[in-house]
Design an enzyme around this catalytic site. Structure first.
Site, mmCIF file in Angstrom:
data_model
loop_
_atom_site.group_PDB
_atom_site.id
_atom_site.type_symbol
_atom_site.label_atom_id
_atom_site.label_comp_id
_atom_site.label_asym_id
_atom_site.label_seq_id
_atom_site.Cartn_x
_atom_site.Cartn_y
_atom_site.Cartn_z
ATOM 1 C CG ASP A 128 2.264 -1.516 10.943
ATOM 2 O OD1 ASP A 128 2.117 -2.715 11.247
ATOM 3 O OD2 ASP A 128 3.332 -1.052 10.491
ATOM 4 C CG HIS A 152 6.863 0.249 20.848
ATOM 5 N ND1 HIS A 152 7.721 0.537 19.802
ATOM 6 C CD2 HIS A 152 7.651 -0.004 21.919
ATOM 7 C CE1 HIS A 152 8.970 0.467 20.237
ATOM 8 N NE2 HIS A 152 8.951 0.132 21.502
ATOM 9 C CB CYS A 160 -11.202 6.679 28.662
ATOM 10 S SG CYS A 160 -11.969 5.631 29.926
ATOM 11 N N GLY A 314 21.265 0.672 6.466
ATOM 12 C CA GLY A 314 21.678 1.870 7.180
ATOM 13 C C GLY A 314 22.188 1.552 8.571
ATOM 14 C CB SER A 331 13.293 -7.274 4.483
ATOM 15 O OG SER A 331 12.277 -6.277 4.410
#
Length: 369
Positions: A128, A152, A160, A314, A331
């Site tokens: 992001d 990533h 392209c 979690g 956080s």
């Protein structure tokens, strides 16, 4: 070539019970003591961006938002399949919400620690660009490239198949011009405030529509070179696609050169940052928790006996690993106070840090159905 769709392990699809509760003050003290010596490499995941309005892949109760979701694979995107056309439309509709999102309090707190060289190296699984936004008034482009590694890739550039790169906003304008009906649809969604649910990769949940009339224009540079080529993709790493060797090597170097590793807002379930194997002596039994071709950052740090601390709510794939400590608390609740404790009087006297600790949105997305 056989590619398996990643599935959701039971450990990640059930509420976390492994970590005992911790109060806020104790969490702040523990994280601050871990970070204070400095030379920390940080790895962040989708949980860091939730307060910016970008949904994580899991809900607050530790469950995936959509356990039936099947990601698009690289070969499906590049082979001009229906899945590829569907993804490009969904990505066109979802990009604006990611583009317009703003850094939250965690981003700015981590940026303050980077600015003061407590965390000289940051590796993010997020695409992001919010870590960059939190530092854009402080660092130049070269400093950004040295201090923030996007494992990533990025949603903010498109290329392209012949390597011609264009800014994502320009590409969005091309798509809008080629698809006036879908442009009107996107505008109507925005005006209504009822936009589709957007995932951290910019993909959206969109059902019951046909993608047949969505047009992806040809790359203009390819046209100038005498070829038609409308196969263009965001600079993301898709399932079935390899992380660039340069990025992989640099991520290992960041682990090699640090004194400790801090992980924030990640379950390590994106199949790039974690691999752990164990063979029972003499039994011939080999357990492979995750099989990936890319970085094994946590495993590498543990093999080097680096202290590791995880801050995440979690269950994660690394729960219970020897040598790793985990704190379960949001956080956004603790990180600004962690910075104040680590930096002491500098958190007030340094005007840059002081401004960072007063900055950041807190706009989590709506609760899921």
């Amino acid at each position: 070539m056989r590619i398996s769709v990643p599935t959701i392990p039971h450990a990640l699809s059930a509420p976390s019970t492994a970590t005992k509760p911790i109060d806020t003050r104790e969490a702040i003290d523990r994280i601050a003591r871990f970070l204070a010596p400095g030379n920390v490499t940080l790895v962040t995941g989708a949980g860091v961006s939730v307060d910016s309005g970008i949904r994580a892949y899991r809900g607050s109760n530790g469950r995936y938002l959509n356990p039936n979701y099947k990601p698009i694979f690289y070969h499906e995107l590049m082979d001009r399949t229906d899945k590829g056309a569907a993804y490009r439309l969904r990505s066109y509709l979802g990009y604006k919400s990611v583009r317009d999102s703003q850094p939250n309090t965690t981003h700015f707190a981590l940026a303050a620690l980077q600015y003061k060289s407590i965390i000289p190296r940051l590796i993010t699984q997020n695409v992001d660009g919010l870590h960059h936004k939190s530092m854009q008034q402080i660092w130049n482009k070269a400093q950004m490239e040295n201090g923030i590694l996007e494992l990533h890739g990025s949603l903010h550039k498109v290329h392209c198949t012949h390597g011609h790169v264009v800014d994502r906003n320009v590409f969005q304008d091309w798509l809008s011009s080629a698809n006036p009906r879908w442009k009107a649809f996107a505008d109507a969604l925005e005006a209504s405030g009822q936009g589709p649910r957007t995932n951290p990769d910019g993909d959206v949940v969109l059902e019951g529509v046909s993608y047949d009339d969505f047009v992806v224009p040809d790359c203009p540079v390819c046209l100038q070179e005498g070829r038609k080529n409308n196969v263009q993709k965001p600079e993301l790493i898709f399932f079935g696609e390899s992380i660039q060797s340069r990025v992989k090597d640099l991520s290992y170097q960041h682990i090699d050169t640090c004194d400790r590793l801090f992980l924030v807002g990640t379950t390590l379930a994106t199949f790039s940052a974690f691999r752990y194997t164990h063979r029972e002596a003499g039994s011939g039994v080999h357990y492979l928790l995750i099989s990936v071709e890319s970085d094994r950052l946590l495993k590498h740090a543990l093999e080097l006996q680096k202290p590791v601390l995880m801050l995440n709510i979690g269950p994660t794939r690394a729960d219970g690993l020897p040598g790793m400590e985990k704190i379960e608390i949001a956080s956004g609740i603790v990180m600004r106070d962690v910075v104040r404790q680590v930096l002491g009087f500098e958190s007030i006297s340094d005007t840059v840090v002081n401004e960072m600790l007063r900055s950041g949105v807190v706009q989590p997305p709506r609760e899921d159905d």
